[in-house]
Design an enzyme around this catalytic site. Structure first.
Site: not given
Length: 367
Positions: A14, A16-17, A41-42, A198, A275, A278, A358
């Protein structure tokens, strides 16, 4: 000789790849995903529109070939939905996407097994995304799996109608020997960018086992997951946030507790794109980053989400097992932000190429 440059996460995912790959892919002929499945999830933005990818490489919005490599496990139902989503917004997926015939297929039974396995563990559950990733890889290494190239002869059962329709849909796209394709493209001088899912902290070998993912997320996974030799590897870009997050269970040495964790979670919109869960938030863990640099041979770093810490009352970094307090900053133009970056650079002894402030791919400041 052309090389394969690589984008890898340095902490627990997570980072920001996807956005960085989207930005970098403007200068590449090929973008190739080498590991994981739709547990990734990208998130990309195009003209303010949010686009979340789970299997298709993050170069799909640009003018380049996008390859799903043999190291990826594919849920045909998820891939069909993703392709349809992209085509509905005007992306010519058929001309851009190539799928490895050696990629293993996630079947409905794999998802059922994943749920059963996680429930059976009770309080010891690892926090799986329940996407069937682990059971699919288990079948792969037990040599009983099914690969994408076998779709034409797959014996579909009556109860697998949605799965069958998805497989038939995908079979109309390019499914071929991608390791030969990539090496031929490299021989012709094409520039290739490999995209990881990942991060090192979740690697099946080098992560916080057993609270890890089911695939190699490190540099070795590129070689195995795309079929390119070590001499073909070029630059290795490491991606990290200005703080840390983790989804699911497992050790998290820099984790924040209390109101500050809520502030960072809210500022960073730290909810899983796969998913919706949080994310646990923590300070930047330089010990984890140093380890990731070592095992991957990182060439340079992109640091993302520096704006999330704008205006917070305190800023800390975990380094050599202890938390160090640094001066908080107002915005990215504050000299205290520069001091934060300088401290990180001095401890890592590696180039920080740019910071991201951003959600859009152009929200980058090169240093």
């Amino acid at each position: 000789m052309s090389k394969v440059d690589v984008v890898l996460g340095l902490c627990f995912g997570d980072e920001g790849k996807g956005k960085i790959v989207d930005f970098l892919s403007e200068g590449y002929d090929v973008v190739s995903r080498f590991n994981g499945g739709d547990n990734a999830g990208h998130t990309l933005y195009r003209d303010g529109e949010k686009i979340v990818l789970h299997l298709v490489p993050s170069g799909i919005l640009n003018d380049c070939i996008n390859i799903i490599g043999n190291g990826v496990v594919i849920n045909p139902i998820s891939l069909k939905r993703e392709i349809q989503m992209l085509e509905n917004i005007g992306i010519d997926v058929k001309s851009k996407l190539v799928i490895s015939d050696k990629s293993h297929i996630i079947k409905p039974i794999h998802i059922h097994k994943d749920i059963e396995n996680e429930n059976r563990k009770g309080d010891l559950r690892i926090g799986s995304t329940l996407k069937g990733i682990g059971p699919c890889y288990s079948d792969k290494y037990s040599r009983v799996g099914t690969r994408m190239g076998e779709i034409p002869n797959y014996p579909f059962s009556d109860e697998d109608q949605e799965f069958k329709e998805a497989c038939q849909f995908i079979s109309k796209y390019r499914i071929e020997n991608t390791e030969i394709l990539i090496n031929k493209l490299l021989d012709k001088g094409n520039k290739v960018l490999a995209e990881g899912a990942q991060a090192t902290g979740l690697d099946i070998d080098f992560g916080t086992y057993p609270y890890v993912t089911s695939s190699p997320t490190t540099i070795g996974g590129v070689i195995q997951g795309l079929g390119v030799p070590p001499r073909r590897i070029g630059k290795i870009f490491g991606i990290m946030k200005s703080y840390s997050t983790r989804v699911g269970n497992g050790p998290f040495d820099s984790e924040i507790e209390g109101p500050m964790e809520d502030i960072i979670c809210k500022n960073g919109n730290e909810y899983g794109s796969t998913t919706g869960r949080k994310r646990r938030c923590g300070w930047l863990d330089l010990d984890q980053i140093k380890y990731s640099i070592m095992v991957n041979g990182i060439s340079e770093i992109f640091m993302t989400k520096v704006d999330v810490l704008n205006g917070v009352s305190e800023v800390k970094i975990l380094n050599n097992g202890s938390l160090k307090s640094l001066s908080p900053w107002v915005d990215i133009h504050d000299h205290k932000m520069s001091e934060y970056i300088s401290y990180i650079r001095s401890q890592l002894q590696i180039k920080i190429t740019a910071i991201s402030y951003g959600p859009n791919k152009k929200d980058l400041k090169f240093l």
